[in-house]
Design a protein around this motif. Structure first.
Motif, PDB file in Angstrom:
ATOM      1  N   PHE A 135      59.844  -5.519 -30.849  1.00 52.24           N
ATOM      2  CA  PHE A 135      60.332  -6.082 -32.106  1.00 52.24           C
ATOM      3  C   PHE A 135      59.247  -5.858 -33.161  1.00 52.24           C
ATOM      4  CE2 PHE A 135      59.117  -9.400 -29.040  1.00 52.24           C
ATOM      5  CZ  PHE A 135      57.895  -9.794 -29.560  1.00 52.24           C
ATOM      6  N   PRO A 136      59.613  -5.905 -34.445  1.00 48.36           N
ATOM      7  CA  PRO A 136      58.669  -5.530 -35.502  1.00 48.36           C
ATOM      8  C   PRO A 136      57.374  -6.344 -35.532  1.00 48.36           C
ATOM      9  CG  PRO A 136      60.899  -5.569 -36.361  1.00 48.36           C
ATOM     10  CD  PRO A 136      60.965  -6.140 -34.983  1.00 48.36           C
ATOM     11  N   SER A 137      57.480  -7.674 -35.310  1.00 49.50           N
ATOM     12  CA  SER A 137      56.281  -8.497 -35.387  1.00 49.50           C
ATOM     13  C   SER A 137      56.498  -9.802 -34.642  1.00 49.50           C
ATOM     14  CB  SER A 137      55.925  -8.803 -36.852  1.00 49.50           C
ATOM     15  OG  SER A 137      56.898  -9.680 -37.414  1.00 49.50           O
TER      16      SER A 137
ATOM     17  N   GLU B  19      75.734 -14.811 -18.986  1.00 45.84           N
ATOM     18  CA  GLU B  19      76.132 -14.508 -20.353  1.00 45.84           C
ATOM     19  C   GLU B  19      74.934 -13.930 -21.100  1.00 45.84           C
ATOM     20  OE1 GLU B  19      77.552 -16.956 -24.383  1.00 45.84           O
ATOM     21  OE2 GLU B  19      77.717 -17.901 -22.401  1.00 45.84           O
ATOM     22  N   VAL B  20      75.164 -12.908 -21.899  1.00 50.89           N
ATOM     23  CA  VAL B  20      74.113 -12.281 -22.690  1.00 50.89           C
ATOM     24  C   VAL B  20      74.302 -12.645 -24.165  1.00 50.89           C
ATOM     25  CG1 VAL B  20      73.152 -10.083 -23.494  1.00 50.89           C
ATOM     26  CG2 VAL B  20      73.773 -10.382 -21.083  1.00 50.89           C
ATOM     27  N   ALA B  21      73.222 -13.076 -24.804  1.00 53.20           N
ATOM     28  CA  ALA B  21      73.269 -13.419 -26.228  1.00 53.20           C
ATOM     29  C   ALA B  21      72.014 -12.888 -26.903  1.00 53.20           C
ATOM     30  CB  ALA B  21      73.364 -14.933 -26.422  1.00 53.20           C
ATOM     31  N   HIS B  22      72.152 -12.569 -28.190  1.00 49.60           N
ATOM     32  CA  HIS B  22      71.010 -12.047 -28.939  1.00 49.60           C
ATOM     33  C   HIS B  22      70.610 -12.953 -30.102  1.00 49.60           C
ATOM     34  CE1 HIS B  22      71.234  -8.498 -26.521  1.00 49.60           C
ATOM     35  NE2 HIS B  22      72.433  -8.169 -26.964  1.00 49.60           N
ATOM     36  N   ARG B  23      71.364 -14.023 -30.318  1.00 50.06           N
ATOM     37  CA  ARG B  23      71.024 -14.968 -31.389  1.00 50.06           C
ATOM     38  C   ARG B  23      70.935 -16.378 -30.795  1.00 50.06           C
ATOM     39  NH1 ARG B  23      71.681 -14.296 -36.701  1.00 50.06           N
ATOM     40  NH2 ARG B  23      72.625 -16.378 -36.844  1.00 50.06           N
ATOM     41  N   LEU B  24      69.744 -16.939 -30.806  1.00 50.25           N
ATOM     42  CA  LEU B  24      69.546 -18.288 -30.279  1.00 50.25           C
ATOM     43  C   LEU B  24      70.390 -19.304 -31.032  1.00 50.25           C
ATOM     44  CD1 LEU B  24      68.134 -20.360 -28.471  1.00 50.25           C
ATOM     45  CD2 LEU B  24      66.197 -20.335 -30.073  1.00 50.25           C
TER      46      LEU B  24
ATOM     47  N   ILE C  13      63.300 -11.304 -21.174  1.00 51.87           N
ATOM     48  CA  ILE C  13      64.041 -11.263 -19.909  1.00 51.87           C
ATOM     49  C   ILE C  13      63.742  -9.971 -19.145  1.00 51.87           C
ATOM     50  CG2 ILE C  13      66.318 -11.460 -18.859  1.00 51.87           C
ATOM     51  CD1 ILE C  13      65.435 -13.935 -20.441  1.00 51.87           C
ATOM     52  N   ALA C  14      63.556  -8.877 -19.852  1.00 49.50           N
ATOM     53  CA  ALA C  14      63.382  -7.576 -19.210  1.00 49.50           C
ATOM     54  C   ALA C  14      62.189  -7.542 -18.258  1.00 49.50           C
ATOM     55  CB  ALA C  14      63.215  -6.489 -20.273  1.00 49.50           C
TER      56      ALA C  14
ATOM     57  N   GLY D  15      67.721 -13.146 -26.199  1.00 49.98           N
ATOM     58  CA  GLY D  15      66.532 -12.544 -26.778  1.00 49.98           C
ATOM     59  C   GLY D  15      66.903 -11.291 -27.540  1.00 49.98           C
ATOM     60  N   PRO D  16      65.918 -10.578 -28.074  1.00 49.55           N
ATOM     61  CA  PRO D  16      66.210  -9.326 -28.784  1.00 49.55           C
ATOM     62  C   PRO D  16      66.905  -8.334 -27.859  1.00 49.55           C
ATOM     63  CG  PRO D  16      63.910 -10.006 -29.080  1.00 49.55           C
ATOM     64  CD  PRO D  16      64.482 -10.897 -28.031  1.00 49.55           C
ATOM     65  N   ALA D  17      67.747  -7.487 -28.422  1.00 51.61           N
ATOM     66  CA  ALA D  17      68.484  -6.509 -27.616  1.00 51.61           C
ATOM     67  C   ALA D  17      67.542  -5.576 -26.862  1.00 51.61           C
ATOM     68  CB  ALA D  17      69.420  -5.703 -28.516  1.00 51.61           C
ATOM     69  N   THR D  18      66.337  -5.377 -27.388  1.00 49.48           N
ATOM     70  CA  THR D  18      65.351  -4.532 -26.716  1.00 49.48           C
ATOM     71  C   THR D  18      64.808  -5.182 -25.447  1.00 49.48           C
ATOM     72  OG1 THR D  18      63.717  -5.476 -28.235  1.00 49.48           O
ATOM     73  CG2 THR D  18      64.594  -3.280 -28.760  1.00 49.48           C
TER      74      THR D  18
END
Length: 321
Positions: free
Chosen positions: A244-246, A214-219, A175-176, A199-202
């Motif tokens: 994100f790591p990978s 609405e903001v969510a971090h877990r699909l 999204i960013a 999506g990821p918080a990053t």
């Protein structure tokens, strides 16, 4: 021209540019969608030609890579009887130091009527609209907006779910950095849909709540509520650090796959603006499955871009009389 091939002119449309969806009213967005449906009907599903823009010349000024959008605008112009000119930055005088505005003025001097602009800098189409006497259409300005992508997404949803007020639409992914997300948020909110960005918080900060979403971090937490999922590409080319790591971890948490489809609504719509990264945002069985409307989005892109070209060029023609 045969009057049966002439779309009804919407009295509420007065713009000769399309720069964003943020500044458009709900009425104007609905005019664009209604006109796109008319274009789809007039051209027999975007296949036939109608001479609505005979004598008009459009120019594609693309300073970033593109396949779908560039081809879609070129084909939309030709479907309406217009001539098209394609500009490629890597082989142009821009590589010699020429400015965006001087390049555009040079092309305009070739009697071009409409400029379709993609540029990495947010706001670039606005500069051209403020300084040139022609139609300007934003085909994506950096991470800011991509109005015709937002419109074609909404047209695709509307063909399957006519009442936006009843819908929960999730935009999932990067999204960013997504201009598609911003255009969808502005348009969908004005049409009455409930919008979730996930999506990821990053890549999805709480700051997005200021947009009324609405903001969510877990699909997996929001999936059972969603009527539409729009799966956005991870835009590594706009990122300076890995968010994100990978890719494998991202796919485990956010990719739409068969297991997640089993937990979703049976009539959920699966969308993706493309290009599709199979196995990252979406697995092949979902991308090609019965709930996928990804190729419908591509067809509707032609209809939307025909509508935008006709409406903006028609306003310019009327102003010149």
């Amino acid at each position: 021209m045969d009057e049966s091939l002439q779309p009804a002119w919407p009295a509420g449309w007065t713009r000769r540019h399309l720069l964003d969806l943020e500044s458009l009213s709900r009425e104007e967005i609905e005019i664009l969608l209604d006109t796109a449906l008319q274009m789809k009907k007039l051209t027999q599903g975007c296949r036939a030609k109608v001479p609505l823009l005979s004598g008009v010349t459009t120019a594609n000024l693309f300073f970033e890579n593109s396949t779908r959008t560039r081809l879609s605008f070129s084909l939309a112009a030709r479907r309406l009887g217009a001539d098209t000119v394609d500009f490629t930055a890597s082989t142009s005088s821009v590589s010699k130091g020429e400015s965006l505005l001087d390049t555009a003025k040079t092309i305009l001097a070739m009697q071009v009527d409409s400029l379709i602009v993609r540029h990495r800098a947010p706001g670039a189409p606005y500069i051209l609209a403020d300084n040139l006497d022609c139609c300007v259409i934003n085909a994506g300005d950096g991470p800011h907006e991509h109005p015709t992508q937002g419109l074609l997404d909404m047209l695709t949803i509307r063909e399957h779910r006519p009442r936006f007020e009843d819908l929960t639409v999730a935009l999932v992914g990067d999204i960013a950095h997504s201009r598609t997300a911003r255009s969808n948020i502005w348009g969908l909110k004005k049409l009455g849909a409930h919008v979730i960005v996930c999506g990821p918080a990053t890549l999805v900060s709480r700051q997005w709540e200021k947009f009324g979403v609405e903001v969510a971090h877990r699909l997996d937490d929001i999936l059972p509520r969603c009527d539409v999922l729009n799966l956005l590409r991870i835009q590594f080319e706009r990122q300076y650090t890995r968010p994100f790591p990978s890719v494998h971890e991202y796919a485990l948490l956010y990719a739409m796959n068969r297991q997640r489809m089993e937990r979703a609504k049976s009539d959920i719509l699966i969308m993706a603006p493309g290009p599709i990264n199979r196995g990252v945002e979406i697995t092949p069985d979902v991308a090609d499955g019965p709930q996928s409307v990804i190729l419908d989005q591509v067809t509707n892109g032609l209809a939307v871009r025909m509508a935008v070209l006709w409406l903006t060029c028609r306003v310019a023609q009327q102003a010149a009389v």
